[in-house]
Design an enzyme around this catalytic site. Structure first.
Site, PDB file in Angstrom:
ATOM      1  N   GLU A 106       0.834  -1.211   0.000  1.00  0.00           N
ATOM      2  CA  GLU A 106       0.000   0.000   0.000  1.00  0.00           C
ATOM      3  C   GLU A 106       0.866   1.258   0.000  1.00  0.00           C
ATOM      4  O   GLU A 106       0.551   2.242  -0.671  1.00  0.00           O
ATOM      5  CB  GLU A 106      -0.937   0.021   1.210  1.00  0.00           C
ATOM      6  CG  GLU A 106      -1.945  -1.105   1.222  1.00  0.00           C
ATOM      7  CD  GLU A 106      -2.723  -1.235  -0.079  1.00  0.00           C
ATOM      8  OE1 GLU A 106      -3.228  -0.210  -0.575  1.00  0.00           O
ATOM      9  OE2 GLU A 106      -2.810  -2.353  -0.613  1.00  0.00           O
ATOM     10  N   TRP A 123       1.806   1.765  -3.481  1.00  0.00           N
ATOM     11  CA  TRP A 123       0.732   2.403  -4.277  1.00  0.00           C
ATOM     12  C   TRP A 123       0.808   3.919  -4.131  1.00  0.00           C
ATOM     13  O   TRP A 123       0.623   4.679  -5.076  1.00  0.00           O
ATOM     14  CB  TRP A 123      -0.654   1.924  -3.822  1.00  0.00           C
ATOM     15  CG  TRP A 123      -1.146   0.703  -4.538  1.00  0.00           C
ATOM     16  CD1 TRP A 123      -1.211  -0.558  -4.018  1.00  0.00           C
ATOM     17  CD2 TRP A 123      -1.654   0.620  -5.883  1.00  0.00           C
ATOM     18  NE1 TRP A 123      -1.724  -1.413  -4.959  1.00  0.00           N
ATOM     19  CE2 TRP A 123      -2.001  -0.723  -6.106  1.00  0.00           C
ATOM     20  CE3 TRP A 123      -1.832   1.540  -6.904  1.00  0.00           C
ATOM     21  CZ2 TRP A 123      -2.528  -1.160  -7.324  1.00  0.00           C
ATOM     22  CZ3 TRP A 123      -2.355   1.115  -8.110  1.00  0.00           C
ATOM     23  CH2 TRP A 123      -2.691  -0.226  -8.315  1.00  0.00           C
ATOM     24  N   TRP A 139     -21.567  11.918 -19.170  1.00  0.00           N
ATOM     25  CA  TRP A 139     -21.975  11.820 -17.767  1.00  0.00           C
ATOM     26  C   TRP A 139     -23.347  12.439 -17.590  1.00  0.00           C
ATOM     27  O   TRP A 139     -23.741  13.331 -18.322  1.00  0.00           O
ATOM     28  CB  TRP A 139     -20.965  12.534 -16.858  1.00  0.00           C
ATOM     29  CG  TRP A 139     -19.555  12.083 -17.047  1.00  0.00           C
ATOM     30  CD1 TRP A 139     -18.537  12.787 -17.620  1.00  0.00           C
ATOM     31  CD2 TRP A 139     -18.992  10.809 -16.685  1.00  0.00           C
ATOM     32  NE1 TRP A 139     -17.384  12.043 -17.624  1.00  0.00           N
ATOM     33  CE2 TRP A 139     -17.634  10.829 -17.060  1.00  0.00           C
ATOM     34  CE3 TRP A 139     -19.502   9.663 -16.080  1.00  0.00           C
ATOM     35  CZ2 TRP A 139     -16.775   9.761 -16.848  1.00  0.00           C
ATOM     36  CZ3 TRP A 139     -18.652   8.591 -15.867  1.00  0.00           C
ATOM     37  CH2 TRP A 139     -17.309   8.645 -16.259  1.00  0.00           C
ATOM     38  N   ASN A 166     -10.535   2.152   3.082  1.00  0.00           N
ATOM     39  CA  ASN A 166     -10.204   2.015   1.658  1.00  0.00           C
ATOM     40  C   ASN A 166     -11.236   1.217   0.868  1.00  0.00           C
ATOM     41  O   ASN A 166     -11.609   1.597  -0.242  1.00  0.00           O
ATOM     42  CB  ASN A 166      -8.824   1.381   1.513  1.00  0.00           C
ATOM     43  CG  ASN A 166      -8.432   1.230   0.054  1.00  0.00           C
ATOM     44  OD1 ASN A 166      -8.347   2.225  -0.669  1.00  0.00           O
ATOM     45  ND2 ASN A 166      -8.236  -0.002  -0.399  1.00  0.00           N
ATOM     46  N   TRP A 176      -9.675   7.693  -7.603  1.00  0.00           N
ATOM     47  CA  TRP A 176     -10.873   7.978  -8.401  1.00  0.00           C
ATOM     48  C   TRP A 176     -10.737   7.480  -9.824  1.00  0.00           C
ATOM     49  O   TRP A 176     -11.669   6.921 -10.398  1.00  0.00           O
ATOM     50  CB  TRP A 176     -11.210   9.482  -8.355  1.00  0.00           C
ATOM     51  CG  TRP A 176     -12.035   9.774  -7.153  1.00  0.00           C
ATOM     52  CD1 TRP A 176     -11.593  10.219  -5.944  1.00  0.00           C
ATOM     53  CD2 TRP A 176     -13.442   9.547  -7.009  1.00  0.00           C
ATOM     54  NE1 TRP A 176     -12.644  10.289  -5.059  1.00  0.00           N
ATOM     55  CE2 TRP A 176     -13.785   9.897  -5.680  1.00  0.00           C
ATOM     56  CE3 TRP A 176     -14.452   9.090  -7.853  1.00  0.00           C
ATOM     57  CZ2 TRP A 176     -15.097   9.794  -5.192  1.00  0.00           C
ATOM     58  CZ3 TRP A 176     -15.757   8.995  -7.367  1.00  0.00           C
ATOM     59  CH2 TRP A 176     -16.065   9.339  -6.058  1.00  0.00           C
TER      60      TRP A 176
HETATM   61  P1  FAD Z   1      -3.244   1.558   5.272  1.00  0.00           P
HETATM   62  O1  FAD Z   1      -3.964   0.427   4.670  1.00  0.00           O
HETATM   63  O2  FAD Z   1      -2.716   1.389   6.643  1.00  0.00           O
HETATM   64  O3  FAD Z   1      -2.069   1.943   4.255  1.00  0.00           O
HETATM   65  C1  FAD Z   1      -0.884   2.636   4.681  1.00  0.00           C
HETATM   66  C2  FAD Z   1      -0.681   3.895   3.885  1.00  0.00           C
HETATM   67  O4  FAD Z   1      -0.467   3.606   2.518  1.00  0.00           O
HETATM   68  C3  FAD Z   1      -1.858   4.847   3.925  1.00  0.00           C
HETATM   69  O5  FAD Z   1      -1.872   5.635   5.080  1.00  0.00           O
HETATM   70  C4  FAD Z   1      -1.655   5.649   2.656  1.00  0.00           C
HETATM   71  O6  FAD Z   1      -0.717   6.692   2.847  1.00  0.00           O
HETATM   72  C5  FAD Z   1      -1.048   4.627   1.710  1.00  0.00           C
HETATM   73  N1  FAD Z   1      -2.084   4.027   0.869  1.00  0.00           N
HETATM   74  C6  FAD Z   1      -2.876   2.977   1.176  1.00  0.00           C
HETATM   75  N2  FAD Z   1      -3.656   2.646   0.136  1.00  0.00           N
HETATM   76  C7  FAD Z   1      -3.370   3.506  -0.850  1.00  0.00           C
HETATM   77  C8  FAD Z   1      -3.844   3.692  -2.175  1.00  0.00           C
HETATM   78  N3  FAD Z   1      -4.772   2.886  -2.716  1.00  0.00           N
HETATM   79  N4  FAD Z   1      -3.341   4.705  -2.910  1.00  0.00           N
HETATM   80  C9  FAD Z   1      -2.398   5.514  -2.406  1.00  0.00           C
HETATM   81  N5  FAD Z   1      -1.909   5.385  -1.157  1.00  0.00           N
HETATM   82  C10 FAD Z   1      -2.381   4.404  -0.390  1.00  0.00           C
HETATM   83  N6  FAD Z   1      -5.368   8.061   0.279  1.00  0.00           N
HETATM   84  C11 FAD Z   1      -4.897   9.224   0.773  1.00  0.00           C
HETATM   85  O7  FAD Z   1      -3.915   9.220   1.518  1.00  0.00           O
HETATM   86  N7  FAD Z   1      -5.480  10.419   0.422  1.00  0.00           N
HETATM   87  C12 FAD Z   1      -6.556  10.487  -0.411  1.00  0.00           C
HETATM   88  O8  FAD Z   1      -7.033  11.590  -0.711  1.00  0.00           O
HETATM   89  C13 FAD Z   1      -7.101   9.263  -0.898  1.00  0.00           C
HETATM   90  N8  FAD Z   1      -8.202   9.256  -1.703  1.00  0.00           N
HETATM   91  C14 FAD Z   1      -8.693   8.055  -2.176  1.00  0.00           C
HETATM   92  C15 FAD Z   1      -9.816   8.058  -3.031  1.00  0.00           C
HETATM   93  C16 FAD Z   1     -10.322   6.861  -3.534  1.00  0.00           C
HETATM   94  C17 FAD Z   1     -11.525   6.884  -4.449  1.00  0.00           C
HETATM   95  C18 FAD Z   1      -9.698   5.649  -3.202  1.00  0.00           C
HETATM   96  C19 FAD Z   1     -10.219   4.353  -3.742  1.00  0.00           C
HETATM   97  C20 FAD Z   1      -8.588   5.626  -2.373  1.00  0.00           C
HETATM   98  C21 FAD Z   1      -8.064   6.818  -1.849  1.00  0.00           C
HETATM   99  N9  FAD Z   1      -6.940   6.836  -0.986  1.00  0.00           N
HETATM  100  C22 FAD Z   1      -6.446   8.038  -0.520  1.00  0.00           C
HETATM  101  C23 FAD Z   1      -6.193   5.590  -0.700  1.00  0.00           C
HETATM  102  C24 FAD Z   1      -6.615   4.806   0.553  1.00  0.00           C
HETATM  103  O9  FAD Z   1      -7.985   4.597   0.571  1.00  0.00           O
HETATM  104  C25 FAD Z   1      -6.183   5.478   1.861  1.00  0.00           C
HETATM  105  O10 FAD Z   1      -4.829   5.841   1.797  1.00  0.00           O
HETATM  106  C26 FAD Z   1      -6.363   4.531   3.045  1.00  0.00           C
HETATM  107  O11 FAD Z   1      -7.699   4.138   3.160  1.00  0.00           O
HETATM  108  C27 FAD Z   1      -5.899   5.199   4.316  1.00  0.00           C
HETATM  109  O12 FAD Z   1      -6.093   4.368   5.412  1.00  0.00           O
HETATM  110  P2  FAD Z   1      -4.867   3.768   6.227  1.00  0.00           P
HETATM  111  O13 FAD Z   1      -3.923   4.861   6.584  1.00  0.00           O
HETATM  112  O14 FAD Z   1      -5.443   2.987   7.338  1.00  0.00           O
HETATM  113  O15 FAD Z   1      -4.213   2.839   5.143  1.00  0.00           O
END
Ligand code: FAD
Length: 474
Positions: free
Chosen positions: A277, A280, A309, A344, A385
């Protein structure tokens, strides 16, 4: 010599490359500034919760720097161009010899930094650092010297590169002799709406590091089994800290490796799943630098811009308010509205619903998320998105459409999460929670909960048709 550290999206004193470099010379006088730009925030509809979070973290950084003899001056002006004017004047006033900052990669931020460098050239040496990523953008490329468009080969190359790179975390600066130990004027309240983040996200790098440690020690092993279930706190919840740089990705990686030394060798482990993650996060930022059009909200796959749209404000509003009649979507949106954070799995489900069930332009959803998210981050949000809308690189193909009811059944099987956010469904039994109206009909009772605003099967067919027409060039 006078060294100035310009803090932006790096609100921490530990493992901060610019700050560390500014402090290397023990004889230098070190100052720090932060310039809030509410006009810029308004343009990007930054969430009031994120503004408050920045403010709360600034207070902590200011205190931590003061303890080390480094005064942090917080200035506020409308936009980046005025910010540069102020910075140039401040450098002259304080006779600054060298400016240190960590790079930001969004278009406007890059322009701002170029402008500052140009204006200061000849008087102030500017040093910038790649600090917010494990590996600098552009450093992970295909054999042909291009950015990867597909995630899995990117990850493979990324990990190879990571093993060859020095990603050790840097210590916080030592206390400076002779530096003022009192706090300069506390940052004034921003000229921007602010909503407190609440107890779930305490400010400060100590809180972030504590959460990181606890997660890597106690939870990361189970990450793969737990990460998809919003009723379980199975993810780290570190995103708000990473988004504004209260925590660095190096700190995350190094802590993970300290707890799970085999993380890179064992790709089936929870630790590797979590690292995945973090990669990503890197992927989307590297992409944004390679394709700056992403900052202008252009779709990566061009033909998807022809999708017609449906611009329906009533449907958009129902989605925003959590009143679509699909419980998992509504619970997710209410979590977002109330806390500024969303799990997520739910981000994927609710984004998919807006685009594929309501056929609303993904950019409306991207904007709305940004206006609410405590962890709002342009690259990750845009990447997420575009993935959900099937317009991005390595996105879900457009014909794969989430069914919001079965997603709810799979990922919130007991309805624990739904019940938490939709108290109006308290009387509905578990096995009926994902389609409460079917149950209510049988019971001949009415629910204080909206009927589904679209029929999923029908909406799915219309969306497929809209994407196919766009693909054919119609
Ligand atoms: P964990 O699962 O603990 O992951 C650790 C870290 O990895 C996160 O804190 C984050 O920094 C990064 N990460 C995890 N998943 C992703 C991912 N898919 N893409 C990029 N980085 C990721 N994340 C944001 O930080 N800011 C946003 O504005 C954002 N918008 C999103 C919009 C959509 C439509 C989707 C599908 C995902 C988005 N995410 C965003 C990614 C992800 O959902 C969140 O980072 C995650 O839910 C944060 O929770 P966590 O810290 O517990 O994640």
């Amino acid at each position: 010599a006078t060294h100035l550290v310009w803090l932006r999206n790096d609100l921490r004193i530990t493992d901060n490359k610019a700050l560390h470099a500014a402090c290397c010379d023990p004889a230098a006088r070190v100052l720090a500034v932060f310039i809030a730009t509410p006009g810029q925030w308004r343009q990007h509809e930054m969430a009031p919760r994120q503004a408050a979070f920045i403010h709360a973290n600034l207070l902590q950084v200011q205190q931590a720097l003061a303890d080390r003899g480094i005064p942090l001056v917080c200035h506020q002006c409308d936009d980046f161009s005025v910010a540069v004017d102020w910075l140039v004047a401040y450098c002259a006033q304080e006779r600054v010899n060298a400016l240190f900052y960590n790079r930001q990669y969004e278009i406007n931020e890059l322009k701002r930094d170029q402008q500052a460098q140009r204006r200061l050239s000849g008087q102030v040496i500017c040093q910038s650092f790649d600090d917010s990523l494990l590996l600098p953008p552009g450093s992970v490329q295909t054999g042909g010297g291009e950015m990867y468009k597909i995630y899995t080969p990117f990850r493979k190359a990324f990990i190879q590169r990571l093993t060859e790179s020095d990603v050790r975390s840097l210590p916080a600066p030592k206390r400076r002799e002779g530096g003022a130990l009192s706090v300069s004027a506390a940052p004034a309240a921003f000229d921007y709406p602010q909503v407190e983040a609440g107890a779930d996200f305490p400010a400060g790098e100590d809180a972030a590091l504590q959460r990181l440690r606890a997660f890597c020690r106690e939870q990361v092993q189970d990450y793969l089994q737990q990460r998809d279930f919003p009723a379980i706190a199975g993810t780290s919840s570190l995103s708000p800290y990473l988004a504004i740089g209260v925590l660095s990705p190096r700190q995350c990686f190094n802590r993970l490796r300290a707890e799970c030394p085999q993380v890179l060798e064992n790709s089936d482990s929870g630790a590797f799943g979590w690292l995945n993650e973090l990669i990503w996060r890197e992927f989307y930022r590297h992409l944004m630098v390679a394709y700056p059009a992403l900052c202008r909200h252009r779709p990566f796959i061009e033909w998807t811009d022809r999708v017609r749209w449906r611009n329906n404000d009533a449907l958009l509003l129902a989605w925003q308010q959590g009143a679509t009649g699909y419980p998992i979507v509504d619970a997710a949106m209410r979590q977002l509205n109330k806390t500024g954070w969303m799990h997520n799995r739910l981000r994927m489900i609710s984004a998919s619903f807006l685009v594929k069930d309501l056929l609303i332009d993904w950019r409306a959803g991207e904007r709305y998320f940004m206006s609410q998210l405590l962890d709002g981050d342009l690259a990750a949000n845009n990447g997420g998105w575009q993935w959900a809308a099937s317009t991005g690189t390595d996105a879900a193909p457009y014909f794969r459409i989430f069914n919001p009811t079965t997603q709810g059944e799979r990922f919130d099987p007991q309805g624990t999460f739904i019940r938490k956010w939709l108290p109006e469904l308290a009387d509905v039994p578990d096995n009926a929670l994902h389609q409460p109206h079917l149950w209510a009909e049988k019971q001949q009772c009415t629910l204080d909960y909206p009927l589904p605003i679209v029929d999923h099967k029908q909406a799915r067919l219309e969306t497929l048709a809209a994407f196919e027409a766009a693909k054919r060039g119609e």
